[in-house]
Design a protein around this motif. Structure first.
Motif, PDB file in Angstrom:
ATOM      1  N   ASP A   1      24.278  56.481  47.289  1.00 24.57           N
ATOM      2  CA  ASP A   1      25.409  56.189  48.742  1.00 24.57           C
ATOM      3  C   ASP A   1      26.106  55.724  48.072  1.00 24.57           C
ATOM      4  OD1 ASP A   1      22.632  56.293  49.773  1.00 24.57           O
ATOM      5  OD2 ASP A   1      22.232  53.794  49.748  1.00 24.57           O
ATOM      6  N   PHE A   2      27.362  55.809  48.671  1.00 20.49           N
ATOM      7  CA  PHE A   2      28.533  56.276  48.605  1.00 20.49           C
ATOM      8  C   PHE A   2      29.477  54.609  48.876  1.00 20.49           C
ATOM      9  CE2 PHE A   2      29.370  60.318  48.139  1.00 20.49           C
ATOM     10  CZ  PHE A   2      29.039  60.884  47.174  1.00 20.49           C
ATOM     11  N   ALA A   3      30.375  54.028  47.479  1.00 15.26           N
ATOM     12  CA  ALA A   3      30.684  52.748  48.223  1.00 15.26           C
ATOM     13  C   ALA A   3      32.093  52.938  48.764  1.00 15.26           C
ATOM     14  CB  ALA A   3      31.296  52.351  46.411  1.00 15.26           C
ATOM     15  N   ASN A   4      33.072  52.254  49.712  1.00 13.97           N
ATOM     16  CA  ASN A   4      34.630  52.539  50.075  1.00 13.97           C
ATOM     17  C   ASN A   4      34.963  54.152  49.083  1.00 13.97           C
ATOM     18  OD1 ASN A   4      33.075  51.589  52.975  1.00 13.97           O
ATOM     19  ND2 ASN A   4      34.482  49.296  51.726  1.00 13.97           N
ATOM     20  N   PRO A   5      35.856  54.935  50.157  1.00 15.87           N
ATOM     21  CA  PRO A   5      36.252  55.592  48.846  1.00 15.87           C
ATOM     22  C   PRO A   5      37.604  54.611  48.388  1.00 15.87           C
ATOM     23  CG  PRO A   5      37.106  56.024  51.464  1.00 15.87           C
ATOM     24  CD  PRO A   5      36.678  54.427  51.523  1.00 15.87           C
ATOM     25  N   HIS A   6      37.953  55.401  46.944  1.00 18.61           N
ATOM     26  CA  HIS A   6      38.599  54.647  46.547  1.00 18.61           C
ATOM     27  C   HIS A   6      39.879  55.769  45.948  1.00 18.61           C
ATOM     28  CE1 HIS A   6      35.922  56.609  43.296  1.00 18.61           C
ATOM     29  NE2 HIS A   6      37.172  57.267  42.653  1.00 18.61           N
ATOM     30  N   TYR A   7      40.427  56.537  46.524  1.00 22.47           N
ATOM     31  CA  TYR A   7      40.986  57.377  46.538  1.00 22.47           C
ATOM     32  C   TYR A   7      40.478  58.301  48.086  1.00 22.47           C
ATOM     33  CZ  TYR A   7      40.342  61.295  43.270  1.00 22.47           C
ATOM     34  OH  TYR A   7      39.669  61.793  42.514  1.00 22.47           O
ATOM     35  N   CYS A   8      42.337  59.001  48.971  1.00 20.61           N
ATOM     36  CA  CYS A   8      41.971  60.231  49.412  1.00 20.61           C
ATOM     37  C   CYS A   8      43.489  61.145  48.632  1.00 20.61           C
ATOM     38  CB  CYS A   8      42.484  59.743  50.868  1.00 20.61           C
ATOM     39  SG  CYS A   8      41.340  59.240  51.790  1.00 20.61           S
TER      40      CYS A   8
END
Ligand code: ARG
Length: 250
Positions: A107-114
């Motif tokens: 499961d992934f957390a909300n993105p910390h960069y794009c």
């Protein structure tokens, strides 16, 4: 290609196995175990015994916000998501692109960069996806860069355990191009003063921390801590230190 599919299948199987440490158990212990690679500058870098990098500082800020001490586990990129399945640590922060394939296993957390995967070559070398046809392209194993170049017809991937070794292959003339992170590429071009050029971005991606599949308690806490860091200036400060800009997803 076959290898990638197999290992993701194995991961998905493992995902149904042992129990991860719950948020309550982590909180009670006072220490969170975080895994990274330590060989992916400027995101996670090990220099001697010291760990540095954007993701290392960000994860430490999140842990502090959660009232926890950090115990780092450093290991090769290729085994990080598998180690998560085996409960060797609580979460992974190692610039993983959030892909549907990986999201089957963790499961992934909300993105910390794009960011995105870009082409870097010697001046005069390939700059576009079309230019890569028939060329040897250096990439790190287990990455979205490898799957990205595998989708391009006629490209010959030259695969390395570490991204920095893939960069070295480009510099040594063993590959016509390197495909890797946009920000890493910018640093590489700058460091090689005039020898290299950054070409097109092949794909964009959102990068997230991963927890063991189903560990929703920990995921919720990580997302809350990240949201707070994004809102209170902590994130911006760390991002500016490493990139001279704020690299959050917009
Ligand atoms: N963003 C790419 C991916 O998702 C590369 C990540 C590489 N990370 C590392 N620590 N070497 O596959």
């Amino acid at each position: 290609m076959k290898k990638t599919l197999l290992s993701i299948a194995a991961l998905t199987l493992l995902a149904s196995g042992a129990q991860a440490r719950t948020w309550e158990a982590i909180k009670q212990s006072g220490t969170i175990k975080i895994a990274t690679e330590g060989a992916f500058p400027p995101f996670n870098v090990q220099k001697g015994k010291a760990l540095t990098g954007f993701e290392v500082e960000l994860a430490e800020a999140l842990a502090k916000q959660l009232g926890l001490k950090v115990q780092w586990v450093v290991q090769p990129f290729d085994g990080l998501l598998i180690g998560l399945q085996q409960d060797r640590f609580d979460f992974v922060i190692a610039s993983h692109g959030i892909t549907p394939e990986r999201a089957k296993a963790v499961d992934f957390a909300n993105p910390h960069y794009c960011t995105g995967g870009t082409i870097v070559s010697m001046k005069g070398g390939p700059r576009t996806a079309a230019d890569l046809k028939g060329k040897v392209v250096a990439v790190q194993v287990g990455t979205t860069y490898l799957s990205g170049v595998q989708k391009l017809p006629g490209v010959k991937p030259l695969v390395f355990p570490k991204d920095t070794d893939a960069q070295t292959a480009l510099m040594a003339g063993r590959a016509a191009a390197w495909v890797g992170d946009k920000f890493t590429g910018l640093d590489l071009v700058k460091a090689q003063k005039g020898k290299l050029q950054q070409g097109d971005m092949l794909f964009s991606e959102r990068i997230g921390m991963a927890v063991k599949k189903g560990n929703s308690g920990l995921l919720k806490e990580l997302n809350a801590a990240l949201a707070k860091a994004l809102a209170n200036g902590t994130y911006a400060k760390i991002s500016n230190k490493y990139f001279g800009q704020d690299i959050r997803c917009k």
